[in-house]
Design an enzyme around this catalytic site. Structure first.
Site, PDB file in Angstrom:
ATOM      1  N   ASN A 143       1.489  21.640 -65.873  1.00  0.00           N
ATOM      2  CA  ASN A 143       0.562  22.491 -66.141  1.00  0.00           C
ATOM      3  C   ASN A 143       1.371  23.969 -65.668  1.00  0.00           C
ATOM      4  O   ASN A 143       0.905  23.980 -63.971  1.00  0.00           O
ATOM      5  CB  ASN A 143      -0.709  22.420 -66.260  1.00  0.00           C
ATOM      6  CG  ASN A 143      -1.642  23.629 -66.462  1.00  0.00           C
ATOM      7  OD1 ASN A 143      -0.595  24.474 -67.054  1.00  0.00           O
ATOM      8  ND2 ASN A 143      -2.509  23.932 -66.009  1.00  0.00           N
ATOM      9  N   LYS A 164       0.961  27.200 -65.993  1.00  0.00           N
ATOM     10  CA  LYS A 164      -0.674  27.920 -66.301  1.00  0.00           C
ATOM     11  C   LYS A 164       1.437  29.288 -66.528  1.00  0.00           C
ATOM     12  O   LYS A 164       1.704  29.496 -67.566  1.00  0.00           O
ATOM     13  CB  LYS A 164      -0.532  27.999 -65.181  1.00  0.00           C
ATOM     14  CG  LYS A 164      -1.050  26.959 -64.592  1.00  0.00           C
ATOM     15  CD  LYS A 164      -2.572  27.099 -62.921  1.00  0.00           C
ATOM     16  CE  LYS A 164      -2.711  26.029 -62.803  1.00  0.00           C
ATOM     17  NZ  LYS A 164      -4.310  25.693 -61.992  1.00  0.00           N
ATOM     18  N   HIS A 205      -9.392  23.914 -70.370  1.00  0.00           N
ATOM     19  CA  HIS A 205      -8.551  24.217 -68.711  1.00  0.00           C
ATOM     20  C   HIS A 205      -9.886  24.930 -68.077  1.00  0.00           C
ATOM     21  O   HIS A 205     -10.484  25.581 -69.076  1.00  0.00           O
ATOM     22  CB  HIS A 205      -7.712  24.527 -68.728  1.00  0.00           C
ATOM     23  CG  HIS A 205      -6.875  24.583 -66.979  1.00  0.00           C
ATOM     24  ND1 HIS A 205      -7.557  25.222 -66.267  1.00  0.00           N
ATOM     25  CD2 HIS A 205      -6.224  23.813 -66.821  1.00  0.00           C
ATOM     26  CE1 HIS A 205      -6.747  25.008 -65.158  1.00  0.00           C
ATOM     27  NE2 HIS A 205      -5.881  23.627 -65.046  1.00  0.00           N
ATOM     28  N   GLU A 263      -9.442  27.645 -65.944  1.00  0.00           N
ATOM     29  CA  GLU A 263      -9.439  28.584 -66.291  1.00  0.00           C
ATOM     30  C   GLU A 263      -9.261  29.166 -67.479  1.00  0.00           C
ATOM     31  O   GLU A 263     -10.166  30.292 -67.738  1.00  0.00           O
ATOM     32  CB  GLU A 263      -8.005  28.775 -66.190  1.00  0.00           C
ATOM     33  CG  GLU A 263      -7.620  28.944 -64.675  1.00  0.00           C
ATOM     34  CD  GLU A 263      -6.315  27.868 -64.212  1.00  0.00           C
ATOM     35  OE1 GLU A 263      -5.344  28.100 -64.832  1.00  0.00           O
ATOM     36  OE2 GLU A 263      -6.339  27.124 -62.353  1.00  0.00           O
ATOM     37  N   GLU A 309     -10.843  17.640 -63.618  1.00  0.00           N
ATOM     38  CA  GLU A 309      -9.973  19.180 -62.145  1.00  0.00           C
ATOM     39  C   GLU A 309     -11.455  19.596 -61.598  1.00  0.00           C
ATOM     40  O   GLU A 309     -11.661  20.036 -62.604  1.00  0.00           O
ATOM     41  CB  GLU A 309      -9.617  19.939 -62.688  1.00  0.00           C
ATOM     42  CG  GLU A 309      -8.024  19.345 -63.718  1.00  0.00           C
ATOM     43  CD  GLU A 309      -6.652  19.726 -63.928  1.00  0.00           C
ATOM     44  OE1 GLU A 309      -5.348  19.505 -63.259  1.00  0.00           O
ATOM     45  OE2 GLU A 309      -6.876  20.984 -64.530  1.00  0.00           O
ATOM     46  N   GLY A 325      -5.996  25.097 -56.702  1.00  0.00           N
ATOM     47  CA  GLY A 325      -5.320  25.941 -56.354  1.00  0.00           C
ATOM     48  C   GLY A 325      -5.632  26.629 -55.308  1.00  0.00           C
ATOM     49  O   GLY A 325      -5.637  27.493 -54.385  1.00  0.00           O
ATOM     50  N   SER A 344      -4.661  20.501 -56.826  1.00  0.00           N
ATOM     51  CA  SER A 344      -3.484  20.705 -55.756  1.00  0.00           C
ATOM     52  C   SER A 344      -3.035  19.257 -54.814  1.00  0.00           C
ATOM     53  O   SER A 344      -3.151  18.816 -53.847  1.00  0.00           O
ATOM     54  CB  SER A 344      -4.455  20.779 -54.220  1.00  0.00           C
ATOM     55  OG  SER A 344      -4.967  22.363 -54.581  1.00  0.00           O
TER      56      SER A 344
HETATM   57  P1  13P Z   1      -3.308  23.347 -58.339  1.00  0.00           P
HETATM   58  O1  13P Z   1      -2.076  21.836 -58.598  1.00  0.00           O
HETATM   59  O2  13P Z   1      -2.255  24.131 -58.560  1.00  0.00           O
HETATM   60  O3  13P Z   1      -4.230  23.533 -57.785  1.00  0.00           O
HETATM   61  O4  13P Z   1      -3.709  23.394 -60.310  1.00  0.00           O
HETATM   62  C1  13P Z   1      -3.841  22.481 -60.603  1.00  0.00           C
HETATM   63  C2  13P Z   1      -4.567  22.695 -61.863  1.00  0.00           C
HETATM   64  O5  13P Z   1      -5.524  23.323 -62.406  1.00  0.00           O
HETATM   65  C3  13P Z   1      -3.261  21.666 -62.754  1.00  0.00           C
HETATM   66  O6  13P Z   1      -3.982  21.970 -64.437  1.00  0.00           O
END
Ligand code: 13P
Length: 248
Positions: free
Chosen positions: A7, A9, A93, A95, A164, A170, A210
């Site tokens: 992803n 983002k 997601h 976010e 997740e 992140g 992560s």
């Molecule tokens: P990170 O791997 O940067 O922690 O992000 C995970 C994520 O949100 C994938 O959709």
């Protein structure tokens, strides 16, 4: 065969997207796994047409609107994403849920829009740190799953679930393989109850939060973990290639 999804983002415009696939080609795509990448919607067409993209890498969009068209300034429909080369879509997601306030009901409507337009939804669930500390992991992820099951559990179309944990996204904090297995087992049991054992077994459960080259193999080896959803580490062709070759 596992599912390795990246992803991106809000990173990588069309020019960088084309360059990514050239760099990835040079790294080699070693994988016997199913590979998915989710560029920003504006870069989807560049990804679809990138001369260097190994055609085994499938594409998805990071979000869709639940309507097929209309006066929704700034939004992208499932049909448009499909027309630009997406075959998958991330829905719900964390976010989207926590930064943009997306509700379980909106997530369910988007799952319906995806399936109506032939996109395979990757539905994201996961608890916040406060919810984990309060011992509410199961309650939260089952609520999020239950909201979509009446939509995606019928009709037999393919869907995936990504667990997740919000506190692991992140942050460099990764759930232990045991944490991931426990959450996945909870989800699998609910899927079995809703769909029957054989259909539930066919729903890939991905872990995200992560994931890096150094921990991907261990996470993918954990019970009930069928793949990974990678954020930051999927932006670098070398680390994406390393994760794609993890676990055999
Ligand atoms: P990170 O791997 O940067 O922690 O992000 C995970 C994520 O949100 C994938 O959709």
């Amino acid at each position: 065969m596992a599912v390795i999804a990246g992803n991106w983002k809000m990173h990588m415009g069309p020019v960088e997207t084309t360059a990514f696939f050239e760099a990835l080609r040079l790294e080699g795509v070693p994988s016997r796994h199913e590979l998915l990448l989710f560029p920003p919607a504006i870069s989807l067409l560049a990804a679809a047409r990138a001369p260097s993209r190994d055609r085994r890498i499938q594409l998805g969009v990071q979000n869709i609107h639940w309507e097929d068209q209309g006066a929704f300034t700034g939004e992208v429909s499932a049909g448009m994403a499909a027309g630009a080369g997406a075959t998958f879509v991330l829905i719900g997601h964390s976010e989207r849920r926590h930064v943009f306030g997306e509700s379980d009901q909106e997530v369910a409507l988007k799952v319906g829009a995806a399936q109506r337009n032939g996109l395979v939804p990757v539905i994201c669930v996961g608890e916040t740190l406060d919810e984990r500390r309060a011992g509410r992991v199961e309650e939260v992820i089952l609520r999020q799953l239950d909201a979509v099951l009446p939509t995606c559990g019928t009709g037999g179309s393919r869907f995936l679930i990504a667990y997740e944990p919000v506190w692991a996204i992140g942050t460099g904090e990764t759930a232990t393989p045991g944490d991931a297995s426990a959450a996945h087992a909870t989800l699998r049991t609910r899927l079995e109850g809703a769909l029957g054992i054989s259909a539930a077994t066919r729903v890939p459960l991905l872990y995200g939060g992560s994931v890096k080259p150094g921990n991907a193999a261990e996470l993918m080896a954990a019970a009930e973990v069928d793949g990974v959803l990678v954020g930051g580490a999927s932006l670098d062709p070398k680390s994406f290639a390393e994760i794609a070759s993890a676990g055999g």
